[in-house]
Design a protein around this motif. Sequence first.
Motif, PDB file in Angstrom:
ATOM      1  N   LYS A 133     -44.656  22.405  28.981  1.00  0.00           N
ATOM      2  CA  LYS A 133     -43.188  23.021  28.834  1.00  0.00           C
ATOM      3  C   LYS A 133     -42.896  23.421  30.436  1.00  0.00           C
ATOM      4  O   LYS A 133     -41.727  23.138  30.940  1.00  0.00           O
ATOM      5  CB  LYS A 133     -43.050  24.196  28.233  1.00  0.00           C
ATOM      6  CG  LYS A 133     -41.661  24.905  28.055  1.00  0.00           C
ATOM      7  CD  LYS A 133     -41.541  26.019  27.171  1.00  0.00           C
ATOM      8  CE  LYS A 133     -39.967  26.494  27.259  1.00  0.00           C
ATOM      9  NZ  LYS A 133     -39.731  27.703  26.381  1.00  0.00           N
ATOM     10  N   ALA A 134     -43.811  24.021  31.187  1.00  0.00           N
ATOM     11  CA  ALA A 134     -43.484  24.473  32.415  1.00  0.00           C
ATOM     12  C   ALA A 134     -43.434  23.270  33.362  1.00  0.00           C
ATOM     13  O   ALA A 134     -42.683  23.131  34.352  1.00  0.00           O
ATOM     14  CB  ALA A 134     -44.785  25.363  32.800  1.00  0.00           C
ATOM     15  N   CYS A 135     -44.221  22.387  33.073  1.00  0.00           N
ATOM     16  CA  CYS A 135     -44.270  20.986  33.795  1.00  0.00           C
ATOM     17  C   CYS A 135     -43.032  20.255  33.733  1.00  0.00           C
ATOM     18  O   CYS A 135     -42.274  19.899  34.818  1.00  0.00           O
ATOM     19  CB  CYS A 135     -45.307  19.905  33.226  1.00  0.00           C
ATOM     20  SG  CYS A 135     -45.141  18.344  34.358  1.00  0.00           S
ATOM     21  N   GLY A 164     -36.047  21.025  36.830  1.00  0.00           N
ATOM     22  CA  GLY A 164     -35.445  21.907  37.620  1.00  0.00           C
ATOM     23  C   GLY A 164     -34.489  23.146  36.940  1.00  0.00           C
ATOM     24  O   GLY A 164     -33.737  23.889  37.203  1.00  0.00           O
ATOM     25  N   CYS A 165     -34.820  22.890  35.530  1.00  0.00           N
ATOM     26  CA  CYS A 165     -34.090  23.928  34.551  1.00  0.00           C
ATOM     27  C   CYS A 165     -34.707  24.004  33.316  1.00  0.00           C
ATOM     28  O   CYS A 165     -35.632  23.237  33.031  1.00  0.00           O
ATOM     29  CB  CYS A 165     -32.479  23.352  34.207  1.00  0.00           C
ATOM     30  SG  CYS A 165     -32.574  21.775  33.668  1.00  0.00           S
ATOM     31  N   ASP A 166     -34.321  25.014  32.365  1.00  0.00           N
ATOM     32  CA  ASP A 166     -34.879  25.098  31.127  1.00  0.00           C
ATOM     33  C   ASP A 166     -34.805  23.879  30.170  1.00  0.00           C
ATOM     34  O   ASP A 166     -33.772  23.511  29.797  1.00  0.00           O
ATOM     35  CB  ASP A 166     -34.366  26.393  30.510  1.00  0.00           C
ATOM     36  CG  ASP A 166     -35.073  26.752  29.309  1.00  0.00           C
ATOM     37  OD1 ASP A 166     -35.889  26.089  28.834  1.00  0.00           O
ATOM     38  OD2 ASP A 166     -34.625  27.947  28.745  1.00  0.00           O
ATOM     39  N   PRO A 167     -35.909  23.250  29.830  1.00  0.00           N
ATOM     40  CA  PRO A 167     -35.770  22.076  29.250  1.00  0.00           C
ATOM     41  C   PRO A 167     -35.300  22.399  27.685  1.00  0.00           C
ATOM     42  O   PRO A 167     -34.977  21.349  26.838  1.00  0.00           O
ATOM     43  CB  PRO A 167     -36.895  21.412  29.137  1.00  0.00           C
ATOM     44  CG  PRO A 167     -38.046  22.663  29.277  1.00  0.00           C
ATOM     45  CD  PRO A 167     -37.186  23.654  29.926  1.00  0.00           C
ATOM     46  N   HIS A 168     -35.236  23.657  27.030  1.00  0.00           N
ATOM     47  CA  HIS A 168     -34.927  23.994  25.836  1.00  0.00           C
ATOM     48  C   HIS A 168     -35.810  23.391  24.670  1.00  0.00           C
ATOM     49  O   HIS A 168     -35.185  22.889  23.725  1.00  0.00           O
ATOM     50  CB  HIS A 168     -33.429  23.730  25.374  1.00  0.00           C
ATOM     51  CG  HIS A 168     -32.323  24.380  26.613  1.00  0.00           C
ATOM     52  ND1 HIS A 168     -32.319  25.853  26.569  1.00  0.00           N
ATOM     53  CD2 HIS A 168     -31.609  23.796  27.598  1.00  0.00           C
ATOM     54  CE1 HIS A 168     -31.527  26.218  27.561  1.00  0.00           C
ATOM     55  NE2 HIS A 168     -31.070  25.244  27.963  1.00  0.00           N
ATOM     56  N   MET A 187     -43.623  11.356  27.625  1.00  0.00           N
ATOM     57  CA  MET A 187     -43.257  11.179  26.172  1.00  0.00           C
ATOM     58  C   MET A 187     -42.091  12.573  25.987  1.00  0.00           C
ATOM     59  O   MET A 187     -41.149  12.330  25.397  1.00  0.00           O
ATOM     60  CB  MET A 187     -44.370  11.360  25.305  1.00  0.00           C
ATOM     61  CG  MET A 187     -43.909  11.504  23.762  1.00  0.00           C
ATOM     62  SD  MET A 187     -45.497  12.105  22.652  1.00  0.00           S
ATOM     63  CE  MET A 187     -46.135  10.666  22.246  1.00  0.00           C
ATOM     64  N   LEU A 188     -42.714  13.765  26.686  1.00  0.00           N
ATOM     65  CA  LEU A 188     -41.838  14.734  26.425  1.00  0.00           C
ATOM     66  C   LEU A 188     -40.345  14.555  27.156  1.00  0.00           C
ATOM     67  O   LEU A 188     -39.373  14.879  26.508  1.00  0.00           O
ATOM     68  CB  LEU A 188     -42.529  15.965  27.006  1.00  0.00           C
ATOM     69  CG  LEU A 188     -42.031  17.397  26.947  1.00  0.00           C
ATOM     70  CD1 LEU A 188     -41.455  17.678  25.389  1.00  0.00           C
ATOM     71  CD2 LEU A 188     -42.984  18.349  27.514  1.00  0.00           C
ATOM     72  N   LEU A 189     -40.369  13.960  28.385  1.00  0.00           N
ATOM     73  CA  LEU A 189     -39.269  13.769  29.054  1.00  0.00           C
ATOM     74  C   LEU A 189     -38.312  12.881  28.468  1.00  0.00           C
ATOM     75  O   LEU A 189     -37.038  13.052  28.489  1.00  0.00           O
ATOM     76  CB  LEU A 189     -39.567  13.518  30.529  1.00  0.00           C
ATOM     77  CG  LEU A 189     -40.013  14.517  31.514  1.00  0.00           C
ATOM     78  CD1 LEU A 189     -40.658  13.771  32.696  1.00  0.00           C
ATOM     79  CD2 LEU A 189     -38.885  15.344  31.815  1.00  0.00           C
ATOM     80  N   LYS A 190     -39.029  11.756  27.947  1.00  0.00           N
ATOM     81  CA  LYS A 190     -38.229  10.754  27.360  1.00  0.00           C
ATOM     82  C   LYS A 190     -37.397  11.542  26.031  1.00  0.00           C
ATOM     83  O   LYS A 190     -36.108  11.115  25.691  1.00  0.00           O
ATOM     84  CB  LYS A 190     -38.832   9.640  26.544  1.00  0.00           C
ATOM     85  CG  LYS A 190     -39.267   8.497  27.759  1.00  0.00           C
ATOM     86  CD  LYS A 190     -37.993   7.719  28.022  1.00  0.00           C
ATOM     87  CE  LYS A 190     -38.262   6.704  29.165  1.00  0.00           C
ATOM     88  NZ  LYS A 190     -37.248   5.787  29.378  1.00  0.00           N
ATOM     89  N   ALA A 191     -38.209  12.227  25.209  1.00  0.00           N
ATOM     90  CA  ALA A 191     -37.742  13.044  23.983  1.00  0.00           C
ATOM     91  C   ALA A 191     -36.424  13.851  24.471  1.00  0.00           C
ATOM     92  O   ALA A 191     -35.372  14.073  23.739  1.00  0.00           O
ATOM     93  CB  ALA A 191     -38.712  13.522  23.433  1.00  0.00           C
ATOM     94  N   ILE A 192     -36.784  14.555  25.563  1.00  0.00           N
ATOM     95  CA  ILE A 192     -35.599  15.456  25.963  1.00  0.00           C
ATOM     96  C   ILE A 192     -34.314  14.684  26.253  1.00  0.00           C
ATOM     97  O   ILE A 192     -33.201  14.912  26.200  1.00  0.00           O
ATOM     98  CB  ILE A 192     -36.298  16.515  26.983  1.00  0.00           C
ATOM     99  CG1 ILE A 192     -37.215  17.340  26.283  1.00  0.00           C
ATOM    100  CG2 ILE A 192     -35.098  17.327  27.806  1.00  0.00           C
ATOM    101  CD1 ILE A 192     -38.075  18.064  27.664  1.00  0.00           C
ATOM    102  N   ASN A 193     -34.489  13.715  27.271  1.00  0.00           N
ATOM    103  CA  ASN A 193     -33.476  12.919  27.639  1.00  0.00           C
ATOM    104  C   ASN A 193     -32.651  12.238  26.524  1.00  0.00           C
ATOM    105  O   ASN A 193     -31.330  12.073  26.638  1.00  0.00           O
ATOM    106  CB  ASN A 193     -34.008  11.920  28.679  1.00  0.00           C
ATOM    107  CG  ASN A 193     -34.310  12.383  29.823  1.00  0.00           C
ATOM    108  OD1 ASN A 193     -33.763  13.522  30.389  1.00  0.00           O
ATOM    109  ND2 ASN A 193     -35.121  11.612  30.650  1.00  0.00           N
ATOM    110  N   TYR A 194     -33.200  11.869  25.220  1.00  0.00           N
ATOM    111  CA  TYR A 194     -32.602  11.309  24.034  1.00  0.00           C
ATOM    112  C   TYR A 194     -32.514  12.207  23.073  1.00  0.00           C
ATOM    113  O   TYR A 194     -32.267  11.797  21.925  1.00  0.00           O
ATOM    114  CB  TYR A 194     -33.455  10.012  23.848  1.00  0.00           C
ATOM    115  CG  TYR A 194     -33.395   8.684  24.842  1.00  0.00           C
ATOM    116  CD1 TYR A 194     -32.104   8.181  24.672  1.00  0.00           C
ATOM    117  CD2 TYR A 194     -34.205   8.520  25.719  1.00  0.00           C
ATOM    118  CE1 TYR A 194     -32.002   6.865  25.530  1.00  0.00           C
ATOM    119  CE2 TYR A 194     -34.110   7.751  26.775  1.00  0.00           C
ATOM    120  CZ  TYR A 194     -33.076   7.027  26.707  1.00  0.00           C
ATOM    121  OH  TYR A 194     -32.963   5.796  27.526  1.00  0.00           O
TER     122      TYR A 194
END
Length: 131
Positions: free
Chosen positions: A17-19, A25-29, A100-107
């Motif tokens: 989560k911190a990564c 640059g912001c809270d990924p929720h 994986m995490l970034l893709k999930a957040i983006n979609y």
Amino acid sequence: MTVIFIVAHAPLASALKACVWHVLGCDPHIQAFDVEPDECASDSAPRLAASIFESAQGQGALILTDLPGATPSNIAVAASKLLHSQGVSSHVLGGVNASMLLKAINYRNAALDVVIEKALIGATQAVLRVD
């Protein structure tokens, strides 16, 4: 919007989560659920399910875990079953990594099946030799 939870051996969930916060640059929720060495699925799964249920508010939930078959994964699967019994659509993916995490957040605004597909693509396309 799909709710995203990371369930992993402590302190990996919080570290991921911190990564992601650092990269975006912001809270990924997203929510991090660090599993301590003495935790077991039967004790932790109801607590995780309640947290996801509260966050999901009728929307789908994606639970990302580190090692399939390990305690965090077992907790995630048990929580997912509890959520299904409460009418909340949820799915568990193992082998979480930052991509994986970034893709999930983006979609996350897409349908849950699309979020899952994109997360799996992100995870597998990020595993390669870079030298």
